[in-house]
Design an enzyme around this catalytic site. Structure first.
Site, PDB file in Angstrom:
ATOM      1  N   GLU A  18      -3.988   1.780  -7.562  1.00 42.25           N
ATOM      2  CA  GLU A  18      -4.363   2.899  -6.695  1.00 42.25           C
ATOM      3  C   GLU A  18      -3.430   4.074  -6.973  1.00 42.25           C
ATOM      4  O   GLU A  18      -2.353   4.167  -6.352  1.00 42.25           O
ATOM      5  CB  GLU A  18      -4.204   2.506  -5.225  1.00 42.25           C
ATOM      6  CG  GLU A  18      -5.129   1.421  -4.755  1.00 42.25           C
ATOM      7  CD  GLU A  18      -5.403   1.555  -3.256  1.00 42.25           C
ATOM      8  OE1 GLU A  18      -6.567   1.619  -2.895  1.00 42.25           O
ATOM      9  OE2 GLU A  18      -4.454   1.633  -2.471  1.00 42.25           O
TER      10      GLU A  18
ATOM     11  N   HIS B   1       0.852  -1.199   0.000  1.00 43.09           N
ATOM     12  CA  HIS B   1       0.000   0.000   0.000  1.00 43.09           C
ATOM     13  C   HIS B   1       0.887   1.247   0.000  1.00 43.09           C
ATOM     14  O   HIS B   1       1.944   1.265   0.636  1.00 43.09           O
ATOM     15  CB  HIS B   1      -0.924  -0.008   1.224  1.00 43.09           C
ATOM     16  CG  HIS B   1      -1.986   1.040   1.141  1.00 43.09           C
ATOM     17  ND1 HIS B   1      -1.741   2.358   1.460  1.00 43.09           N
ATOM     18  CD2 HIS B   1      -3.279   0.970   0.734  1.00 43.09           C
ATOM     19  CE1 HIS B   1      -2.849   3.056   1.269  1.00 43.09           C
ATOM     20  NE2 HIS B   1      -3.802   2.235   0.830  1.00 43.09           N
TER      21      HIS B   1
ATOM     22  N   GLU C  17       0.728   3.934   1.536  1.00 42.09           N
ATOM     23  CA  GLU C  17       1.033   4.497   2.860  1.00 42.09           C
ATOM     24  C   GLU C  17       2.174   3.738   3.530  1.00 42.09           C
ATOM     25  O   GLU C  17       2.927   4.311   4.316  1.00 42.09           O
ATOM     26  CB  GLU C  17      -0.238   4.505   3.730  1.00 42.09           C
ATOM     27  CG  GLU C  17      -1.202   5.599   3.274  1.00 42.09           C
ATOM     28  CD  GLU C  17      -2.651   5.378   3.656  1.00 42.09           C
ATOM     29  OE1 GLU C  17      -2.940   4.467   4.454  1.00 42.09           O
ATOM     30  OE2 GLU C  17      -3.503   6.112   3.122  1.00 42.09           O
TER      31      GLU C  17
ATOM     32  N   GLY D 254      -7.393   9.269  -0.498  1.00 44.29           N
ATOM     33  CA  GLY D 254      -7.540  10.028   0.749  1.00 44.29           C
ATOM     34  C   GLY D 254      -8.324  11.323   0.655  1.00 44.29           C
ATOM     35  O   GLY D 254      -8.740  11.766  -0.426  1.00 44.29           O
TER      36      GLY D 254
HETATM   37  C1  PEP Z   1      -6.730   3.447   0.107  1.00 39.68           C
HETATM   38  O1  PEP Z   1      -6.037   4.042   0.921  1.00 39.68           O
HETATM   39  O2  PEP Z   1      -6.440   2.286  -0.261  1.00 39.68           O
HETATM   40  C2  PEP Z   1      -7.906   4.114  -0.444  1.00 39.68           C
HETATM   41  C3  PEP Z   1      -8.410   3.684  -1.549  1.00 39.68           C
HETATM   42  O3  PEP Z   1      -8.377   5.175   0.279  1.00 39.68           O
HETATM   43  P1  PEP Z   1      -9.652   6.111  -0.084  1.00 39.68           P
HETATM   44  O4  PEP Z   1     -10.723   5.205  -0.656  1.00 39.68           O
HETATM   45  O5  PEP Z   1     -10.048   6.715   1.209  1.00 39.68           O
HETATM   46  O6  PEP Z   1      -9.169   7.114  -1.092  1.00 39.68           O
END
Ligand code: PEP
Length: 251
Positions: free
Chosen positions: A164, A94, A96, A170
């Site tokens: 993503e 991910h 993060e 976010g």
């Molecule tokens: C994520 O962090 O994997 C994500 C998709 O977050 P959000 O849907 O809040 O943008």
């Protein structure tokens, strides 16, 4: 055709086990039992075991996992341990975690370990920005190839790729468009088919994450041909989460 999948990434939420149980039960209570859509919730590690027992309809997954099984790795939790307490899915790479220092090489070891432990690995890839020269496509190719290095075609049947784009994740971000997702998913599919062959590569599901919600989910599925979603914020809202599952079941 494989089932659509909706995965919730609760990140470091909620604050207490009691709240987690309430949120999980509330979510499970809304979801139809017909199992048209695979539903997964990935809570913090320490809630996994309790939550797994609340609902048969929702599978639980981890948000990370270490590649060594046991040993002198202070603070780590191994994928084997997570499997033992009932996690069957794991989010790997991910953005993060990458922002905290995780490298493609770490992610590669984790994907291998997750496959060995019989998990469904959800490998996250995504660029931090787009540029006019389409350099971001090279970035995605390199990231994907590095994370999947040394993995054989007969071990990827459960693998899921979550595209993503970091710029779409976010609070305050805006999602990619379904057309942007479609273009990227075709690009990813080509890389996977080149690497694993058309048959094995073609079976790998590609899902979208990044500000996906109940308003844009339908278009990502219809126009973007997404195989499902990795949801952050929307997974913390049982009504929104359920609506997205419902939409995925209808398309
Ligand atoms: C994520 O962090 O994997 C994500 C998709 O977050 P959000 O849907 O809040 O943008």
């Amino acid at each position: 055709m494989s089932k659509k999948i909706v995965i919730g990434n609760w990140k470091m939420n909620p604050l207490t086990l009691k709240e987690a149980e309430k949120l999980f039960a509330g979510t499970a209570g809304l979801i139809a039992g017909d199992k048209k859509v695979e539903v997964v919730v990935c809570p913090p590690f320490l809630y996994l075991e309790k939550l797994r027992k609340i609902s048969k309809r929702i599978s639980v997954g981890a948000q990370n996992g270490f590649f060594e099984d046991t040993g002198a790795f202070t603070g780590e939790v191994s994928l084997e341990m997570l499997y033992d307490i009932g996690a069957r899915y794991v989010i790997l790479g991910h953005s993060e975690r990458r922002a905290m220092g995780e490298t493609d090489m770490d992610v590669n070891k984790k994907v291998k370990s997750a496959i060995k432990a019989s998990f469904t690995p959800v490998l996250c890839i995504g660029e931090s920005a787009r540029d006019e020269n389409h350099e971001y496509l090279n970035f995605i190719r390199k990231e994907l190839e590095a994370c999947l290095a040394g993995i054989s075609r007969n071990s990827v049947s459960k693998l899921i790729i979550a595209y993503e784009p970091i710029w779409a994740i976010g609070e305050g971000a805006h999602s990619a468009t379904p057309e942007e997702f479609l273009e990227m998913s075709i690009f990813i599919k080509k890389i996977l088919s080149d690497k694993f062959g058309v048959e094995a590569g073609g079976k790998i599901r590609i899902i979208y994450g990044g500000s996906a919600d109940e308003k844009n989910a339908g278009e990502f599925l219809k126009i973007g041909k997404a195989d499902g979603f990795l949801l952050g914020r929307a997974s913390l809202n049982p009504k929104k989460f359920n609506k997205i599952i419902q939409i995925a079941g209808e398309i």
